[in-house]
Design an enzyme around this catalytic site. Structure first.
Site, mmCIF file in Angstrom:
data_model
loop_
_atom_site.group_PDB
_atom_site.id
_atom_site.type_symbol
_atom_site.label_atom_id
_atom_site.label_comp_id
_atom_site.label_asym_id
_atom_site.label_seq_id
_atom_site.Cartn_x
_atom_site.Cartn_y
_atom_site.Cartn_z
ATOM 1 N N ALA A 13 0.826 -1.214 0.000
ATOM 2 C CA ALA A 13 0.000 0.000 0.000
ATOM 3 C C ALA A 13 0.861 1.265 0.000
ATOM 4 C CB ALA A 13 -0.924 -0.002 1.218
ATOM 5 N N GLY A 14 2.168 1.092 -0.121
ATOM 6 C CA GLY A 14 3.073 2.248 -0.038
ATOM 7 C C GLY A 14 3.287 2.929 -1.383
ATOM 8 N N ILE A 16 6.054 3.239 -3.472
ATOM 9 C CA ILE A 16 6.714 2.548 -4.589
ATOM 10 C C ILE A 16 5.716 1.594 -5.248
ATOM 11 C CG2 ILE A 16 8.512 0.850 -5.192
ATOM 12 C CD1 ILE A 16 10.287 2.152 -3.050
ATOM 13 N N ASN A 105 14.322 -2.565 10.791
ATOM 14 C CA ASN A 105 13.998 -3.200 9.513
ATOM 15 C C ASN A 105 14.610 -4.591 9.415
ATOM 16 O OD1 ASN A 105 12.257 -1.282 8.596
ATOM 17 N ND2 ASN A 105 13.827 -0.090 7.556
ATOM 18 N N VAL A 129 14.103 -4.338 -1.624
ATOM 19 C CA VAL A 129 14.097 -2.907 -1.938
ATOM 20 C C VAL A 129 14.173 -2.080 -0.644
ATOM 21 C CG1 VAL A 129 12.780 -1.063 -3.075
ATOM 22 C CG2 VAL A 129 12.667 -3.410 -3.959
ATOM 23 N N ASP A 159 20.079 2.980 -8.937
ATOM 24 C CA ASP A 159 21.351 3.714 -8.967
ATOM 25 C C ASP A 159 21.988 3.598 -10.354
ATOM 26 O OD1 ASP A 159 21.320 4.179 -6.009
ATOM 27 O OD2 ASP A 159 21.397 1.999 -6.009
ATOM 28 N N ARG A 162 20.129 5.816 -12.678
ATOM 29 C CA ARG A 162 20.474 7.218 -12.395
ATOM 30 C C ARG A 162 21.813 7.571 -13.038
ATOM 31 N NH1 ARG A 162 18.986 6.718 -5.934
ATOM 32 N NH2 ARG A 162 16.855 7.574 -6.046
ATOM 33 N N HIS A 187 23.886 -0.201 -1.553
ATOM 34 C CA HIS A 187 22.922 0.834 -1.960
ATOM 35 C C HIS A 187 22.890 1.882 -0.848
ATOM 36 C CE1 HIS A 187 19.415 3.006 -3.229
ATOM 37 N NE2 HIS A 187 18.810 2.740 -2.087
HETATM 38 P P1 NAX Z 1 6.211 3.794 2.058
HETATM 39 O O1 NAX Z 1 6.406 4.200 3.481
HETATM 40 O O2 NAX Z 1 5.343 4.615 1.166
HETATM 41 O O3 NAX Z 1 5.661 2.299 2.003
HETATM 42 C C1 NAX Z 1 6.185 1.284 2.792
HETATM 43 C C2 NAX Z 1 5.036 0.364 3.124
HETATM 44 O O4 NAX Z 1 5.569 -0.746 3.835
HETATM 45 C C3 NAX Z 1 3.971 1.009 4.016
HETATM 46 O O5 NAX Z 1 2.709 0.942 3.370
HETATM 47 C C4 NAX Z 1 4.024 0.196 5.305
HETATM 48 O O6 NAX Z 1 2.738 0.023 5.892
HETATM 49 C C5 NAX Z 1 4.594 -1.128 4.784
HETATM 50 N N1 NAX Z 1 5.233 -1.954 5.817
HETATM 51 C C6 NAX Z 1 5.941 -1.582 6.904
HETATM 52 N N2 NAX Z 1 6.317 -2.648 7.618
HETATM 53 C C7 NAX Z 1 5.863 -3.731 6.961
HETATM 54 C C8 NAX Z 1 5.923 -5.131 7.192
HETATM 55 N N3 NAX Z 1 6.532 -5.609 8.283
HETATM 56 N N4 NAX Z 1 5.336 -5.961 6.307
HETATM 57 C C9 NAX Z 1 4.689 -5.483 5.233
HETATM 58 N N5 NAX Z 1 4.583 -4.160 4.956
HETATM 59 C C10 NAX Z 1 5.168 -3.305 5.801
HETATM 60 O O7 NAX Z 1 7.692 3.644 1.460
HETATM 61 P P2 NAX Z 1 8.150 3.517 -0.060
HETATM 62 O O8 NAX Z 1 8.407 4.888 -0.593
HETATM 63 O O9 NAX Z 1 7.243 2.618 -0.793
HETATM 64 O O10 NAX Z 1 9.599 2.842 0.159
HETATM 65 C C11 NAX Z 1 9.723 1.523 0.663
HETATM 66 C C12 NAX Z 1 11.165 1.210 0.963
HETATM 67 O O11 NAX Z 1 11.972 1.318 -0.211
HETATM 68 C C13 NAX Z 1 11.815 2.121 2.009
HETATM 69 O O12 NAX Z 1 12.566 1.304 2.902
HETATM 70 C C14 NAX Z 1 12.762 2.954 1.169
HETATM 71 O O13 NAX Z 1 13.861 3.414 1.935
HETATM 72 C C15 NAX Z 1 13.182 1.951 0.136
HETATM 73 N N6 NAX Z 1 13.810 2.487 -1.084
HETATM 74 C C16 NAX Z 1 14.778 1.733 -1.671
HETATM 75 C C17 NAX Z 1 15.369 2.112 -2.853
HETATM 76 C C18 NAX Z 1 16.414 1.263 -3.499
HETATM 77 O O14 NAX Z 1 16.914 1.665 -4.563
HETATM 78 N N7 NAX Z 1 16.815 0.116 -2.952
HETATM 79 C C19 NAX Z 1 15.032 3.415 -3.494
HETATM 80 C C20 NAX Z 1 13.702 3.968 -3.066
HETATM 81 C C21 NAX Z 1 13.402 3.780 -1.601
HETATM 82 O O15 NAX Z 1 14.137 4.744 -0.879
#
Ligand code: NAX
Length: 326
Positions: A13-14, A16, A105, A129, A159, A162, A187
């Site tokens: 639901a987030g 990404i 995390n 991710v 990355d 980018r 990352h």
């Molecule tokens: P959001 O905060 O919009 O969405 C994260 C979702 O995860 C939320 O809906 C939350 O309810 C859910 N969640 C939390 N704990 C959970 C669990 N135990 N089980 C299932 N769902 C759970 O974040 P969003 O912008 O979608 O980013 C998600 C993650 O991607 C973050 O950790 C962010 O740092 C990471 N990223 C990684 C990137 C990469 O290149 N590896 C780049 C983009 C982003 O920064």
């Protein structure tokens, strides 16, 4: 028609996932002849929003989308799963140290690793991710011994993309002429965007841009691009991160282009003197659902030193979380 495959997506639901899920369902990730069942995991308070995402997925009438399962039970979400996109994680809150984020995390990924180990398809392919992505992947791998460690990867394709953009813009060449670019390491801001072996429109990048630009401007620009997006947008990269996941999985499953490679954080086999077993970003080619590290590159002392710095950071992250795996 192929048999449908089960794709589990966490944090569905987030931000990404609001971009990612629709592209999986349209066939962009696994091919437009591959039906999919989406198995979406969220925490309980986000289930209502997740139901709305499901409504919108259904309202697209994607021909390849066979079913959408929404749940807060990881054993349901990962049951028989073939592909796992591990997006769900806590964001870094105000005043939170990187170590706190690692631990919070890390716990999510140790719990999910154990469940995946019990209920998923043992050939499941995973892309982590949620940050810190490499270390979360490492923790998951350690908690899921039934899976091949080579099937647990982390995302550095954003990355990589980018970096392609920055180099294409600098050389004023089309994006698809940039080949053989590498992101080494973690990352994080210690990542090593490397154009030493890159070609642009068939010419060595090193002949088109000077080393001072590559080291002093290009490398930090790519490594800190995430922070630049956050400061402009107020939240982290979402659509481009989703695009990176699509590219990562598509390359892995359907193969990389002849004459090119991509960057993936994968199980280190000790190549380039990096500790075996770390989840480290390397240049890889993919064929028949397997990746292979490009092992014959000669790196400068500058790049080698940077690669070691990123390795050290990964070792430190792992050691901070050592209570989360045996
Ligand atoms: P959001 O905060 O919009 O969405 C994260 C979702 O995860 C939320 O809906 C939350 O309810 C859910 N969640 C939390 N704990 C959970 C669990 N135990 N089980 C299932 N769902 C759970 O974040 P969003 O912008 O979608 O980013 C998600 C993650 O991607 C973050 O950790 C962010 O740092 C990471 N990223 C990684 C990137 C990469 O290149 N590896 C780049 C983009 C982003 O920064």
């Amino acid at each position: 028609m192929k048999q449908p495959v089960r794709v589990t997506v966490t944090g569905a639901a987030g931000q990404i996932c609001y971009s990612l899920l629709f592209r999986i369902a349209s066939g962009e990730m696994l091919g437009n002849d591959q039906p999919v069942i989406l198995q979406l995991l969220e925490i309980t308070p986000a289930l209502k929003v997740l139901e709305a995402v499901k409504m919108e997925l259904n309202d697209c009438a994607f021909p390849l989308l066979q079913d959408v399962i929404c749940t807060d039970d990881a054993a349901v979400a990962f049951k028989g799963s073939d592909y796992g996109l591990m997006v769900g994680a806590k964001p870094r809150g105000p005043g939170m140290e990187r170590g706190d984020l690692l631990k919070d995390n890390g716990k999510i990924f140790s719990t999910l690793g154990k469940i995946i180990n019990d209920v998923a398809n043992p050939d499941m392919k995973i892309c982590v991710v949620g940050n810190p992505a490499n270390t979360n992947a490492y923790i998951l791998m350690k908690n899921a011994p039934n899976l091949k460690p080579q099937n647990i990867t982390a995302l550095t394709r954003l990355d990589h993309n980018r970096a392609i953009y920055q180099l294409a813009a600098k050389t004023e060449q089309p994006m698809n002429t940039v080949k053989k670019l590498t992101i080494w390491g973690n990352h994080s801001t210690t990542q090593v965007p490397d154009i030493s072996h890159t070609t642009v429109s068939g010419k060595a990048a090193s002949e088109m841009v000077d080393t001072a630009w590559a080291h002093a401007e290009f490398m930090p620009k790519v490594a800190k691009r995430g922070a630049e997006v956050i400061s402009a947008r107020g939240s982290s990269s979402a659509a481009s991160a989703a695009n990176g996941v699509i590219d990562h999985m598509r390359s892995w499953v359907l193969g990389t282009d002849e004459g090119d490679w991509v960057s993936m954080a994968v199980y280190s086999d000790g190549s380039y003197g990096i500790e075996k077993g770390l989840i480290y970003s390397y240049p890889v080619t993919c064929k028949n659902g397997d990746w292979t590290i490009i092992t014959d590159l000669t790196n400068s002392d500058f790049i080698t030193a940077k690669m070691k710095e990123s390795e050290k950071e990964l070792q430190e992250e792992r050691d901070t979380c050592s209570d989360l795996f045996a």
